[in-house]
Design a protein around this motif. Sequence first.
Motif, PDB file in Angstrom:
ATOM      1  N   THR A 731       0.813  -1.257   0.510  1.00 14.23           N
ATOM      2  CA  THR A 731      -0.286   0.257   0.105  1.00 14.23           C
ATOM      3  C   THR A 731       0.612   1.188   0.264  1.00 14.23           C
ATOM      4  OG1 THR A 731      -1.695  -1.352   0.696  1.00 14.23           O
ATOM      5  CG2 THR A 731      -2.003   1.769   1.554  1.00 14.23           C
ATOM      6  N   PHE A 732       1.713   1.393   0.557  1.00 16.62           N
ATOM      7  CA  PHE A 732       2.329   2.650   0.704  1.00 16.62           C
ATOM      8  C   PHE A 732       3.110   3.159  -0.087  1.00 16.62           C
ATOM      9  CE2 PHE A 732       2.401   2.818   5.931  1.00 16.62           C
ATOM     10  CZ  PHE A 732       3.781   3.679   5.933  1.00 16.62           C
ATOM     11  N   PRO A 733       3.628   2.004  -1.713  1.00 19.98           N
ATOM     12  CA  PRO A 733       3.736   2.861  -2.811  1.00 19.98           C
ATOM     13  C   PRO A 733       2.985   3.638  -2.942  1.00 19.98           C
ATOM     14  CG  PRO A 733       4.567   0.754  -3.127  1.00 19.98           C
ATOM     15  CD  PRO A 733       4.281   1.072  -1.363  1.00 19.98           C
ATOM     16  N   PHE A 734       1.828   3.736  -3.142  1.00 24.60           N
ATOM     17  CA  PHE A 734       0.625   4.305  -3.722  1.00 24.60           C
ATOM     18  C   PHE A 734      -0.043   5.262  -2.687  1.00 24.60           C
ATOM     19  CE2 PHE A 734       0.761  -0.013  -5.035  1.00 24.60           C
ATOM     20  CZ  PHE A 734       0.318   0.483  -6.762  1.00 24.60           C
ATOM     21  N   LEU A 735       0.374   5.687  -1.025  1.00 24.62           N
ATOM     22  CA  LEU A 735      -0.201   6.579  -0.594  1.00 24.62           C
ATOM     23  C   LEU A 735       0.375   7.803  -1.179  1.00 24.62           C
ATOM     24  CD1 LEU A 735       0.901   5.771   2.767  1.00 24.62           C
ATOM     25  CD2 LEU A 735      -1.468   5.214   1.297  1.00 24.62           C
ATOM     26  N   LYS A 736      -0.723   9.161  -1.184  1.00 21.09           N
ATOM     27  CA  LYS A 736      -0.558  10.857  -1.870  1.00 21.09           C
ATOM     28  C   LYS A 736       0.115  11.413  -0.368  1.00 21.09           C
ATOM     29  CE  LYS A 736      -3.186  10.430  -5.883  1.00 21.09           C
ATOM     30  NZ  LYS A 736      -4.332  11.032  -6.273  1.00 21.09           N
ATOM     31  N   ALA A 737      -0.955  10.948   0.837  1.00 18.50           N
ATOM     32  CA  ALA A 737      -0.473  11.675   1.960  1.00 18.50           C
ATOM     33  C   ALA A 737       0.471  10.925   2.790  1.00 18.50           C
ATOM     34  CB  ALA A 737      -1.710  11.858   2.796  1.00 18.50           C
ATOM     35  N   PRO A 738       1.734  11.990   3.412  1.00 16.57           N
ATOM     36  CA  PRO A 738       3.122  11.651   3.798  1.00 16.57           C
ATOM     37  C   PRO A 738       2.616  10.653   4.700  1.00 16.57           C
ATOM     38  CG  PRO A 738       2.173  14.256   4.546  1.00 16.57           C
ATOM     39  CD  PRO A 738       1.501  13.518   3.015  1.00 16.57           C
ATOM     40  N   ALA A 739       3.236   9.720   5.279  1.00 19.12           N
ATOM     41  CA  ALA A 739       2.721   8.199   6.737  1.00 19.12           C
ATOM     42  C   ALA A 739       4.086   7.481   6.641  1.00 19.12           C
ATOM     43  CB  ALA A 739       1.853   7.953   5.566  1.00 19.12           C
ATOM     44  N   ILE A 740       4.080   7.246   8.017  1.00 21.79           N
ATOM     45  CA  ILE A 740       5.403   6.517   8.311  1.00 21.79           C
ATOM     46  C   ILE A 740       5.190   5.360   9.271  1.00 21.79           C
ATOM     47  CG2 ILE A 740       4.825   8.188  10.391  1.00 21.79           C
ATOM     48  CD1 ILE A 740       8.129   7.847  10.744  1.00 21.79           C
ATOM     49  N   LEU A 741       6.243   4.233   9.300  1.00 22.66           N
ATOM     50  CA  LEU A 741       5.231   3.419   9.703  1.00 22.66           C
ATOM     51  C   LEU A 741       6.315   2.733  10.588  1.00 22.66           C
ATOM     52  CD1 LEU A 741       3.466   0.342   9.437  1.00 22.66           C
ATOM     53  CD2 LEU A 741       5.700  -0.377   8.915  1.00 22.66           C
ATOM     54  N   LEU A 742       5.834   2.429  12.119  1.00 21.87           N
ATOM     55  CA  LEU A 742       6.386   1.702  12.986  1.00 21.87           C
ATOM     56  C   LEU A 742       6.664   0.519  12.922  1.00 21.87           C
ATOM     57  CD1 LEU A 742       5.144   5.242  15.195  1.00 21.87           C
ATOM     58  CD2 LEU A 742       7.217   5.366  13.933  1.00 21.87           C
ATOM     59  N   THR A 743       7.175  -0.158  13.211  1.00 18.07           N
ATOM     60  CA  THR A 743       7.899  -1.463  13.284  1.00 18.07           C
ATOM     61  C   THR A 743       8.763  -1.759  13.804  1.00 18.07           C
ATOM     62  OG1 THR A 743       6.832  -3.913  12.399  1.00 18.07           O
ATOM     63  CG2 THR A 743       8.199  -2.052  11.328  1.00 18.07           C
ATOM     64  N   ALA A 744       8.407  -3.390  13.910  1.00 16.49           N
ATOM     65  CA  ALA A 744       9.267  -4.338  15.188  1.00 16.49           C
ATOM     66  C   ALA A 744       9.638  -5.078  13.660  1.00 16.49           C
ATOM     67  CB  ALA A 744       8.886  -5.017  15.843  1.00 16.49           C
ATOM     68  N   ARG A 745      11.053  -5.418  14.058  1.00 17.72           N
ATOM     69  CA  ARG A 745      11.565  -6.377  12.013  1.00 17.72           C
ATOM     70  C   ARG A 745      10.741  -8.106  12.375  1.00 17.72           C
ATOM     71  NH1 ARG A 745      16.873  -6.302   9.857  1.00 17.72           N
ATOM     72  NH2 ARG A 745      17.536  -5.121  10.811  1.00 17.72           N
ATOM     73  N   TRP A 746      10.586  -8.162  14.070  1.00 19.69           N
ATOM     74  CA  TRP A 746       9.967  -9.156  14.808  1.00 19.69           C
ATOM     75  C   TRP A 746       8.577  -9.095  14.936  1.00 19.69           C
ATOM     76  CZ3 TRP A 746      15.489  -9.683  14.847  1.00 19.69           C
ATOM     77  CH2 TRP A 746      16.172 -10.144  14.468  1.00 19.69           C
ATOM     78  N   ASP A 747       8.028  -8.851  13.979  1.00 16.45           N
ATOM     79  CA  ASP A 747       5.939  -8.960  14.710  1.00 16.45           C
ATOM     80  C   ASP A 747       5.467 -10.322  15.107  1.00 16.45           C
ATOM     81  OD1 ASP A 747       2.994  -8.442  14.654  1.00 16.45           O
ATOM     82  OD2 ASP A 747       3.567  -6.354  13.975  1.00 16.45           O
ATOM     83  N   THR A 748       5.292  -9.808  16.615  1.00 16.50           N
ATOM     84  CA  THR A 748       5.222 -11.011  18.078  1.00 16.50           C
ATOM     85  C   THR A 748       3.749 -11.275  16.817  1.00 16.50           C
ATOM     86  OG1 THR A 748       4.134  -9.714  19.007  1.00 16.50           O
ATOM     87  CG2 THR A 748       6.232 -10.155  19.505  1.00 16.50           C
TER      88      THR A 748
END
Length: 957
Positions: A731-748
């Motif tokens: 999804t992120f490559p198609f966003l027009k509004a600015p956005a940040i994702l906060l994530t862990a490398r290993w998502d529990t």
Amino acid sequence: MAPLCVNACAVLLLCVLSMCQATLIRQFMPDASAKKAFCLDGTDAGYYLYRNTTSSKWIIHLQDGDFCSSAVDCAQRATTHMGSSRDWACALPDATTSGEQDAPAPVSSDSRRNPNFRYWNRVFLPYCSGDLWIGQNYNASGNLSFSGHFIITAVIDDLLTNKGMNMATDVILGGSSAGGIGVMLHLDDAALSIKSATNAARRAEAFVGGYVDGWTRFYPTLAETKIPAQATPSTSPFIANLVSLATLLYQAYLPASCTNIYSRTVAPFYGTQCADPRWGARTISNAALLVLAARWDTYNIFLAFGNNAYACATNNMTLDAEESTFIQAFGDYSYNIAQNITMLPVTTAANGVSFFLTNCYTHSFLSVEDQCSSVNGTSAYSTLVSFVSGGRAKRRVLALSPTPTPATSLRCNADCGSRQCGWGTNTPYPAPRNCTMQGVGFEAHRFGMLCGNNTRRNLAVSNTFNKESIKYVVVNATARNAVCMDDTPYAYYVARNPATTNWIIFLRGGGFCDSFADCIKRSTTDLGTSKNYACTLPAREVGKSGVEALPQPINADPAVNPKYHNWNRVYMRYCSGDTFLGRRTKAQGNLFGVSTAGHYSVVAAIEDMLDYHGLDQSTAVVFSGSSAGCIGAITQLDLVNTMINARTGNTTKVIGAGDGGWFRGFPLESEFNRIGNPLLINDTYGSAFIHGIAMLFGNVFNAYHHPGCQFARNALNPALGGHDCLDAQNTFPFLKAPAILLTARWDTYDLYLKLGGSQYTCASGSDYLNPNQRTYVGAYGRESMLATDKFRSRTSAIFMPTCYKHTSFGIGKNAVDGPVTYGPPCGELDGLRPYDAMRAFVDGAINNEANLDSYTRIAEAPADSLGISCRAGCGAKQCAWSTNINGMPNCSAYRGSSFSAYGAAEGTYACTSPSLTATTGPTMSTTMSGGSGASRQMAPAALGILLAACLCFLLLI
């Protein structure tokens, strides 16, 4: 020094008024049923309270709203908010906005309408008994309850016992229209109860007074005045019918002070005349009384003229002769009675009757503004202020307008309110007329409608800084498909601060349901129904076991949430089980027998915020969420951006911030390590698990996806129908509004799903992952690293520490007494936690920085991912995945979740991160940034001065 202090406080007060919460909040009485305090339909009555612990002054107002007089009328009324508490709002609006009517002026939160009593303890009693507040027939035929008397006594008792009114020095009990009748019959007894319960040290100084807003006279009808035998109150059949209604149906409460003078057994009134100040004012001996009345009371005349819009001749703008004669006599009667009442003796300094009678055509003055409600330039509200603030022996007010001549030239105006405006003058009415008085359009009088406005939505539009988050139900939720899984209406929470145009909207997490049984079970919990949602959420963390605290970005505690605590904060509860994306209700044939309508709820809530809460005035909006809420926020970010800017004229910066909602499109560990034709870790299309998710979100939820992403992904693999857009990297490559994702490398949580739902299937008795698990986990971490490029652009960024966790801001409940800890140590990069990364990115977006990818932070992987172990002593074998040693990890508690009970009790543990190497880029400051708009933070000293000013003001009044 005193004048200087007063002046300084007055100046500083202007800076803090918007920071002092003054909203009326709904109160529930636990013993309402035991005290027979029922609405017409049998629901428990309640009241609204603004509590100011620094004030010993109280003002209580009983709502107006006509009465019901037949079985059909009462049964119909019981289905409305005037007969049931079922749909009462959690708070009352702070200002009259776009046709909305808030609380009457003396208990309003609006400083413009209520400058004198706003910081008193204010109580508003909604009217739901239909009995003029006098009923004692709580078990009437037809399953109706006429319990007005019991409601008044229960509320006063609750205020004295539980809310601190026993420490009062001043108590004012008032009401409009029907509420005024309730005051007439309860003021004397209420005064005795209040004074007897008042703290002994204050009892001698305690003052109790009352006001009646709208004088309902015992007066015959127009038709009866033509018949000599029926032309007086004592011979009027109309009055006799009202007396029968009160005594037989309502079983009216009459105080002993009344019946000692006017017996219950003596015709024609049987004591009920005490409801009319003509008689009732003589019976009040324990309190002072102020009557606010119009010479020509619209509701009285409405009844007297036979409910036919005052019988103006067709196409004739003037009254006929009979109408003029009746009006003249009615006005003369009102004037003479007012003069006689105010001549009653004053037996003590605390009692006596005052009168305010204006040459006006209206019913009551305090519910809405009415320009004709003045005598010699003094308004009804100002008269009430004088009455309340006068010395003990100076509470007498006599303001009577002289009779206009000639009265026969009175006119009715067809342009406003069906010929119901313009009677209060002796000259032809000038145009245009601002018809804003209550009592216009009496065919809808009980709903408090205004002239020219035939709709009223029961919303609480806040106009003050509310630290508490107040619940709002979506308007016409069912018609807009904005419903929870069990079809209860969707509700959200708003903490309003009109001093800033900055907003943050946060979508709650909570997984999703994936089977018929799972969804049915979920629909009975707070993740599937709104029926148990509280009216308010705490302003900050609550140190009590099991109490839910607000997620960090919308918490009101500046120590927890330094950036956004004084923004307009919105908490979107999660009750659809579909990551806020579903578009299929039960009525639309949902295969699981529930409604999964999260998308409809988001759209409706945003529309309501634009319509009623001030979002249409926003300049910056952060649209965010954790876990399932992250998926909903990122997926619908561009849609929300379009909705908001369509209303603001493209002047609002909308920014997305997702926390822990990256569910990778990876196959299960069993598919990856299976014997024969194993899948690659990034083989989305070959995974039965991924195809099952696509079927769920397509066939059951009918999920909304970002249009650009869905079109592109569907073209790559039509079998998935674009539902692999649930994977944020798509999804992120198609966003027009600015956005940040906060994530862990290993998502529990993602790994919990991928490893088959067990506690990561560590071998029994072993602290280490088995070889297949180590291989899968290593591949998972490497692919997560490789996919980060898809999140990076000039308008987007990613913050990904080498950590084993799910969310940083997710909600939960305290496992033990004490505050919840946000931001586990393993979430840090360069000494920054996810909150800091989000804050810096948002500031950069608001300031229109050219390259927001500069805020990306990605930690290097541990050197030996195969050495990852699980340790049974910490977090049910859920620690130590972000380290390459087998030493004792530092298991510090944080707000995450124990995924075996995900969505219920939460309390995982995070492990200390190894040393991290960040990608290159400018260093982000950890100091608090003010951002843009009016919400820049104040220095502690300045804040202290402002708080002192607020306290100073409260003490002065």
